[in-house]
Design an enzyme around this catalytic site. Structure first.
Site, short mmCIF file in Angstrom:
data_model
loop_
_atom_site.label_atom_id
_atom_site.label_comp_id
_atom_site.label_asym_id
_atom_site.label_seq_id
_atom_site.Cartn_x
_atom_site.Cartn_y
_atom_site.Cartn_z
N LYS A 20 0.82 -1.21 0.00
CA LYS A 20 0.00 0.00 0.00
C LYS A 20 0.86 1.27 0.00
CE LYS A 20 -2.10 -1.15 3.88
NZ LYS A 20 -1.65 -2.50 4.27
N ARG A 95 -8.94 0.75 9.34
CA ARG A 95 -8.60 -0.64 9.63
C ARG A 95 -9.68 -1.35 10.44
NH1 ARG A 95 -2.72 0.07 9.14
NH2 ARG A 95 -1.62 -1.89 9.31
N ARG A 134 11.95 -7.97 4.47
CA ARG A 134 11.96 -6.61 5.02
C ARG A 134 12.53 -6.58 6.44
NH1 ARG A 134 6.53 -2.95 4.96
NH2 ARG A 134 6.16 -3.66 7.08
N ARG A 140 12.54 -3.57 11.19
CA ARG A 140 11.39 -2.95 11.84
C ARG A 140 10.84 -3.92 12.87
NH1 ARG A 140 6.45 -0.67 8.19
NH2 ARG A 140 5.04 -1.69 9.67
N ARG A 151 -0.27 -9.23 13.46
CA ARG A 151 -0.80 -8.23 12.51
C ARG A 151 -1.71 -8.88 11.47
NH1 ARG A 151 4.64 -5.77 10.66
NH2 ARG A 151 3.44 -4.60 9.13
P1 ADP Z 1 1.62 -2.34 7.48
O1 ADP Z 1 0.78 -1.87 6.34
O2 ADP Z 1 2.95 -2.85 7.06
O3 ADP Z 1 0.88 -3.25 8.41
P2 ADP Z 1 1.41 0.20 8.83
O4 ADP Z 1 2.54 1.10 8.68
O5 ADP Z 1 0.16 0.53 8.09
O6 ADP Z 1 1.97 -1.20 8.45
O7 ADP Z 1 1.00 0.05 10.37
C1 ADP Z 1 1.94 -0.30 11.36
C2 ADP Z 1 1.26 -0.38 12.74
O8 ADP Z 1 0.72 0.91 13.09
C3 ADP Z 1 0.05 -1.31 12.83
O9 ADP Z 1 0.43 -2.64 13.06
C4 ADP Z 1 -0.70 -0.69 14.02
O10 ADP Z 1 -0.10 -1.00 15.25
C5 ADP Z 1 -0.52 0.77 13.80
N1 ADP Z 1 -1.60 1.34 12.95
C6 ADP Z 1 -1.44 1.92 11.72
N2 ADP Z 1 -2.61 2.31 11.23
C7 ADP Z 1 -3.57 1.97 12.14
C8 ADP Z 1 -4.98 2.10 12.20
N3 ADP Z 1 -5.66 2.65 11.20
N4 ADP Z 1 -5.63 1.62 13.30
C9 ADP Z 1 -4.95 1.08 14.31
N5 ADP Z 1 -3.62 0.92 14.31
C10 ADP Z 1 -2.92 1.36 13.25
#
Ligand code: ADP
Length: 213
Positions: A20, A95, A134, A140, A151
């Protein structure tokens, strides 16, 4: 008619590591849209050591979702700060169903709406392989195997239920996320051109009806 209806608002939807962020950055470069990534915002907060960062650090590292209240506030703040944006690309947000409802409410109150939800489809085996690479390259913390499993589980439990929400709104478009970055970009671009093409005639039709042109 509010000028805001001309703005192009997209959600990039998919499991963690679906690509994304990569696609969002491409769209920003090509279309002058503003990327709103809650993941990026939260990581920046953690890095800065702010109160918010302190509150979310452990939650993120173990792979859990931050509270709806926090991410909704972050998104509303950014929408407020970008009144002149040609549109937004939401990446990693919403989400959960409450996040999606809050997003619809905040956009509606500003005369805007989501035009399309682009779902990047990638199977679990490919996601796990991408994350393995990654984690090795970037380290990370939430990419470690235990956190990543959480996740993925949270995606299936809390985020995948958004699919019927957007299907019901007629907004879901699926893209094959298993292909190369370039090929996925091409597919996403095609979706975008289609949306743009359907927005313009509607507007022309409106004026044509008003002025008989
Ligand atoms: P990826 O797409 O690789 O899972 P993100 O960068 O979108 O990673 O998100 C990393 C972390 O940030 C998530 O695992 C969560 O802990 C938090 N996070 C990001 N966006 C949200 C959201 N919309 N609601 C709740 N937690 C979020």
């Amino acid at each position: 008619m509010s000028m805001n209806s001309e703005k192009l608002n997209l959600i990039l939807f998919g499991p963690p590591a679906a690509g994304k962020g990569t696609q969002a950055k491409q769209l920003v470069a090509d279309h002058d849209l503003v990327q709103l990534s809650t993941g990026d915002m939260l990581r920046a907060a953690v890095k800065s050591g702010s109160d918010l960062g302190e509150r979310v650090k452990m939650i993120m590292e173990r792979g859990d979702l931050v509270s709806d209240e926090i991410v909704i506030a972050l998104i509303e703040d950014q929408i407020e700060r970008n009144p002149d944006a040609a549109g937004f690309i939401f990446d990693g947000f919403p989400r959960t169903v409450p996040q999606a409802e809050a997003l619809d409410a905040t956009l509606t109150s500003r005369g805007m709406a989501i035009d399309s939800v682009i779902r990047l489809k990638v199977d679990d085996a490919a996601l796990m392989e991408r994350i393995r690479v990654r984690f090795a390259e970037q380290g990370r913390k939430d990419d470690n195997p235990e956190s990543f499993a959480i996740r993925l589980g949270n995606y299936n439990k809390q985020t995948a239920p958004l699919l019927p929400y957007y299907v019901a709104q007629g907004k879901l478009v699926e893209v094959d996320g298993m292909q190369s970055i370039e090929s996925v970009s091409t597919q996403v671009r095609t979706v975008l051109e289609t949306i743009k093409a359907t927005k313009v005639p509607r507007k022309k039709g409106f004026f044509a009806r008003l002025f008989g042109g």
